[in-house]
Design an enzyme around this catalytic site. Structure first.
Site, mmCIF file in Angstrom:
data_model
loop_
_atom_site.group_PDB
_atom_site.id
_atom_site.type_symbol
_atom_site.label_atom_id
_atom_site.label_comp_id
_atom_site.label_asym_id
_atom_site.label_seq_id
_atom_site.Cartn_x
_atom_site.Cartn_y
_atom_site.Cartn_z
ATOM 1 N N GLN A 1 0.799 -1.220 0.000
ATOM 2 C CA GLN A 1 0.000 0.000 0.000
ATOM 3 C C GLN A 1 0.835 1.276 0.000
ATOM 4 O OE1 GLN A 1 -2.605 -1.842 3.311
ATOM 5 N NE2 GLN A 1 -4.004 -0.477 2.268
ATOM 6 N N HIS B 1 -2.579 -4.571 -12.513
ATOM 7 C CA HIS B 1 -2.156 -4.306 -13.895
ATOM 8 C C HIS B 1 -3.100 -4.956 -14.902
ATOM 9 C CE1 HIS B 1 2.196 -3.647 -12.275
ATOM 10 N NE2 HIS B 1 1.447 -2.555 -12.176
ATOM 11 N N ARG C 1 4.137 -0.379 12.959
ATOM 12 C CA ARG C 1 3.792 -1.670 12.358
ATOM 13 C C ARG C 1 3.854 -1.520 10.842
ATOM 14 N NH1 ARG C 1 -1.691 -4.502 11.049
ATOM 15 N NH2 ARG C 1 -0.840 -6.508 10.398
ATOM 16 N N HIS D 1 1.380 -9.303 4.305
ATOM 17 C CA HIS D 1 0.164 -8.482 4.263
ATOM 18 C C HIS D 1 -0.387 -8.547 2.826
ATOM 19 C CE1 HIS D 1 -1.993 -4.995 6.445
ATOM 20 N NE2 HIS D 1 -2.631 -5.141 5.297
ATOM 21 N N GLU E 1 -4.675 -10.792 8.690
ATOM 22 C CA GLU E 1 -6.079 -11.005 8.351
ATOM 23 C C GLU E 1 -6.345 -12.152 7.378
ATOM 24 O OE1 GLU E 1 -7.769 -7.344 6.960
ATOM 25 O OE2 GLU E 1 -7.737 -6.427 8.926
ATOM 26 N N ASN F 1 -7.195 -6.779 14.663
ATOM 27 C CA ASN F 1 -7.611 -5.590 13.911
ATOM 28 C C ASN F 1 -9.107 -5.379 14.079
ATOM 29 O OD1 ASN F 1 -5.030 -5.434 12.902
ATOM 30 N ND2 ASN F 1 -5.581 -5.900 10.779
ATOM 31 N N TYR G 1 -12.384 -2.573 13.204
ATOM 32 C CA TYR G 1 -12.872 -1.341 12.591
ATOM 33 C C TYR G 1 -14.340 -1.057 12.897
ATOM 34 C CZ TYR G 1 -8.646 -1.073 9.721
ATOM 35 O OH TYR G 1 -7.342 -0.971 9.306
ATOM 36 N N GLU H 1 -4.664 -2.812 14.276
ATOM 37 C CA GLU H 1 -5.232 -1.800 13.370
ATOM 38 C C GLU H 1 -6.551 -1.313 13.927
ATOM 39 O OE1 GLU H 1 -5.764 -2.875 9.206
ATOM 40 O OE2 GLU H 1 -3.845 -3.916 9.194
HETATM 41 C C1 GOI Z 1 -7.671 -3.678 6.850
HETATM 42 O O1 GOI Z 1 -8.634 -4.718 6.725
HETATM 43 C C2 GOI Z 1 -6.398 -4.045 6.094
HETATM 44 O O2 GOI Z 1 -5.524 -4.783 6.920
HETATM 45 C C3 GOI Z 1 -5.673 -2.830 5.558
HETATM 46 O O3 GOI Z 1 -4.674 -3.233 4.651
HETATM 47 C C4 GOI Z 1 -6.663 -1.891 4.912
HETATM 48 O O4 GOI Z 1 -6.033 -0.779 4.331
HETATM 49 C C5 GOI Z 1 -7.627 -1.444 5.983
HETATM 50 O O5 GOI Z 1 -8.335 -2.559 6.439
HETATM 51 C C6 GOI Z 1 -8.670 -0.455 5.497
HETATM 52 O O6 GOI Z 1 -9.502 -1.055 4.563
HETATM 53 C C7 GOI Z 1 -20.123 -4.058 2.734
HETATM 54 C C8 GOI Z 1 -18.432 -8.378 -2.348
HETATM 55 C C9 GOI Z 1 -19.425 -3.286 1.851
HETATM 56 C C10 GOI Z 1 -18.033 -7.087 -2.700
HETATM 57 C C11 GOI Z 1 -19.768 -5.401 2.924
HETATM 58 C C12 GOI Z 1 -18.394 -8.763 -1.000
HETATM 59 C C13 GOI Z 1 -18.401 -3.846 1.097
HETATM 60 C C14 GOI Z 1 -17.603 -6.193 -1.720
HETATM 61 C C15 GOI Z 1 -18.512 -7.368 2.308
HETATM 62 C C16 GOI Z 1 -18.103 -8.236 1.314
HETATM 63 C C17 GOI Z 1 -15.276 -5.545 2.091
HETATM 64 C C18 GOI Z 1 -9.897 -4.469 7.316
HETATM 65 C C19 GOI Z 1 -13.753 -5.683 2.148
HETATM 66 C C20 GOI Z 1 -10.864 -5.600 6.971
HETATM 67 C C21 GOI Z 1 -12.133 -6.648 3.631
HETATM 68 C C22 GOI Z 1 -12.999 -4.466 4.113
HETATM 69 C C23 GOI Z 1 -11.667 -6.768 5.081
HETATM 70 C C24 GOI Z 1 -12.513 -4.602 5.540
HETATM 71 C C25 GOI Z 1 -15.743 -5.320 0.669
HETATM 72 C C26 GOI Z 1 -18.789 -5.968 2.169
HETATM 73 C C27 GOI Z 1 -18.003 -7.871 -0.036
HETATM 74 C C28 GOI Z 1 -18.104 -5.169 1.289
HETATM 75 C C29 GOI Z 1 -17.572 -6.604 -0.418
HETATM 76 N N1 GOI Z 1 -13.303 -5.790 3.549
HETATM 77 N N2 GOI Z 1 -11.342 -5.465 5.609
HETATM 78 N N3 GOI Z 1 -17.137 -5.717 0.533
#
Ligand code: GOI
Length: 512
Positions: free
Chosen positions: A47, A67, A105, A150, A195, A337, A339, A404
């Site tokens: 990132q 890409h 971290r 990561h 994660e 982590n 949120y 986090e």
């Molecule tokens: C951290 O993970 C991570 O470690 C960091 O690298 C990162 O920068 C930071 O978070 C901030 O993000 C509702 C199909 C809306 C399409 C529900 C299925 C969107 C989209 C559930 C499933 C969710 C934090 C992605 C944990 C991944 C965001 C885990 C939080 C995308 C959804 C979906 C949704 C979907 N998650 N992440 N998504």
């Protein structure tokens, strides 16, 4: 009689925790963080680093996915340059110093160290980069907390099938050995994997990220199986060859929203507990529970669904008793982590087959929960406290490091919603520590800098430092939230007026 004894005990405990320093604040027993409590900020290699093909780095799955599918990234962007931390890491460290953080971290890019993914070729320039970063951190007495993985798997290992292939656990162990050997003299906190829950989402749904498969309910379960083995192998390797001399601690970062029953019905309360097992216990139970292995409810439901689909065995792979034993207990602290929070209700949704469907849970949000720039991230501070209590109840009171916690917006230096997020979550953290006796020893803000937010590109900003990605200097500029955290860290307390009078009243709502 019992009540008097309890009150005396409570009074003694309150005295012990320094209430004599002042009156309770807004329902909090104390605004002070406990002695020794650590504050840090986090980033991840892919990132922030950029330099995706410089100085000998090999291609990883996120290079390939961004890409090949720019249309799958919200703004069509990629992380070829990102924050250019490969060249500007000293500016990152300066930002850490200016805010007063105790630790940083960051993660190491597997492909920068091992361009082919395997140890037959070690890229000296990769080692050199992280050595310089560590030197810079040590010079400023900032403790490194290092994540080995990561999400940026070397592409050659994906070409072997990626995490569903059990051989990747051996390659991860080899990679871990290189890291312990070269950096273990200075790194005392290791996170093997960030994660697993998020990693496997991209084996189930191609648009979420790399590697970009749609093999839900099958490849995701196989990937998890190898991830747990890989973690345990790295842990035991440390035990066997490095712990005695290096004296560090090793864990794995798990994540989950708090899952709150949608209604108070027994069905929904059971569904919420089931969801906690499917979305968190899945990884926590094999490592932290007394008996190890996957949660029973997962084994039962996935077996039942698999047989109903006409299969001869469960889609959830099985651990032999040897593997159960090998994986159990492989963490020196609990890295977590957090949120947000989601509701859980009993019901069936999701594709056939999928983890979501196997869970028998429908997840949702309360429309009253304040939003962020990320559709999945609602502001629900009390969920952190409930989750910490659930972890304690379920797995015992191992020391917890929050690796986090953070909030996204669309940019700007006056980020009062982010300050409100940090303050309200830290308030709940203090309640968990003082009232509930949860054993939390550190807190990490995500993120130090605005960065490449995976499939969301640069559209969702999590940084406490702004990075203007169209400015060739990519300067790190402190947001108001960095100033607020600086005050909190300086006083080691949730001092008042952290919103700096930008608002008529501090808009910090205590939810009890
Ligand atoms: C951290 O993970 C991570 O470690 C960091 O690298 C990162 O920068 C930071 O978070 C901030 O993000 C509702 C199909 C809306 C399409 C529900 C299925 C969107 C989209 C559930 C499933 C969710 C934090 C992605 C944990 C991944 C965001 C885990 C939080 C995308 C959804 C979906 C949704 C979907 N998650 N992440 N998504």
């Amino acid at each position: 009689m019992a009540a008097t004894a309890a009150m005396a005990l409570a009074a003694a405990l309150l005295a012990l925790f320094g209430l004599s320093r002042g009156s309770p604040q807004g329902g909090l027993p104390s605004r002070d963080f406990p002695p020794g409590f650590m504050f840090g900020a986090a980033t991840a290699a892919f990132q922030i680093e950029g330099a995706w093909n410089l100085s000998g780095k090999g291609e990883n799955i996120w290079d390939r996915w961004t890409h090949q599918h720019p249309d799958w990234v919200a703004d069509g962007s990629n992380a070829d340059v990102a924050c250019d931390s490969f060249h500007r890491f000293k500016e990152d460290v300066q930002a850490l110093v200016d805010t007063g953080f105790d630790f940083y971290r960051f993660s190491i890019s597997w492909s920068r160290i091992l361009p082919r993914g395997t140890v037959d070729y070690v890229n000296e320039e990769g080692l050199w980069y992280y050595n310089r970063l560590l030197t810079e951190l040590m010079a400023h007495r900032i403790t490194p907390v290092v994540t080995m993985f990561h999400w940026d798997l070397p592409q050659p290992l994906q070409d072997l099938g990626g995490w569903p292939n059990p051989v990747i656990a051996d390659y991860f162990e080899d990679y871990a050995r290189i890291l312990f050997r070269h950096f273990g003299d200075r790194v005392k906190y290791w996170i093997t994997i960030n994660e697993p829950a998020s990693i496997i989402e991209s084996y189930a749904n191609s648009r979420l990220g790399a590697p970009g498969l749609d093999d839900h309910g099958v490849a995701d379960y196989q990937a998890s199986h190898t991830l747990l083995k890989a973690h345990a192998k790295a842990y035991h390797l440390y035990d066997k060859y490095f712990r005695k001399t290096q004296k560090g601690r090793v864990s794995i970062t798990l994540n989950s929203a708090w899952l709150e029953p949608r209604t108070n019905s027994q069905e929904d309360r059971q569904a919420a507990e089931r969801a906690r097992q499917f979305y968190f216990g899945y990884w926590a139970h094999p490592i932290y529970s007394k008996i190890g292995d996957y949660p029973a409810v997962m084994k039962e439901r996935i077996m039942r669904n698999s047989l109903a689909e006409g299969r001869f065995r469960s889609r959830l792979p099985e651990f032999s008793p040897q593997w159960v034993k090998f994986i159990r207990g492989t963490a020196d602290f609990f890295a977590y982590n957090h949120y947000t929070t989601r509701y859980a209700a009993s019901g069936t949704e999701g594709e056939i087959p999928s983890l979501q469907r196997d869970s028998g849970v429908i997840r949702s949000y309360d429309p009253k929960w304040p939003s962020s720039a990320s559709s999945w991230l609602k502001v629900v501070p009390w969920g952190l406290r409930k989750m910490l209590n659930w972890i304690k109840k379920e797995y015992g009171n191992l020391p917890v490091l929050i690796t986090e916690n953070g909030f996204s917006d669309h940019g700007g230096l006056h980020d009062k919603d982010r300050i409100n997020y940090f303050v309200s979550y830290l308030q709940e953290l203090l309640k968990a520590i003082y009232i509930d006796k949860c054993n939390v020893f550190g807190y990490t803000a995500w993120s130090l800098v605005d960065n490449f937010e995976w499939a969301r590109g640069y559209t969702e900003k999590f940084g406490i430092y702004q990075v203007n990605f169209t400015d060739p200097n990519l300067a790190r500029i402190p947001k108001d939230s960095a100033q607020a955290l600086r005050k909190i860290i300086k006083h080691r307390a949730l001092v008042p007026n952290l919103l700096q009078g930008e608002m008529p009243e501090p808009r910090v709502v205590l939810v009890t």
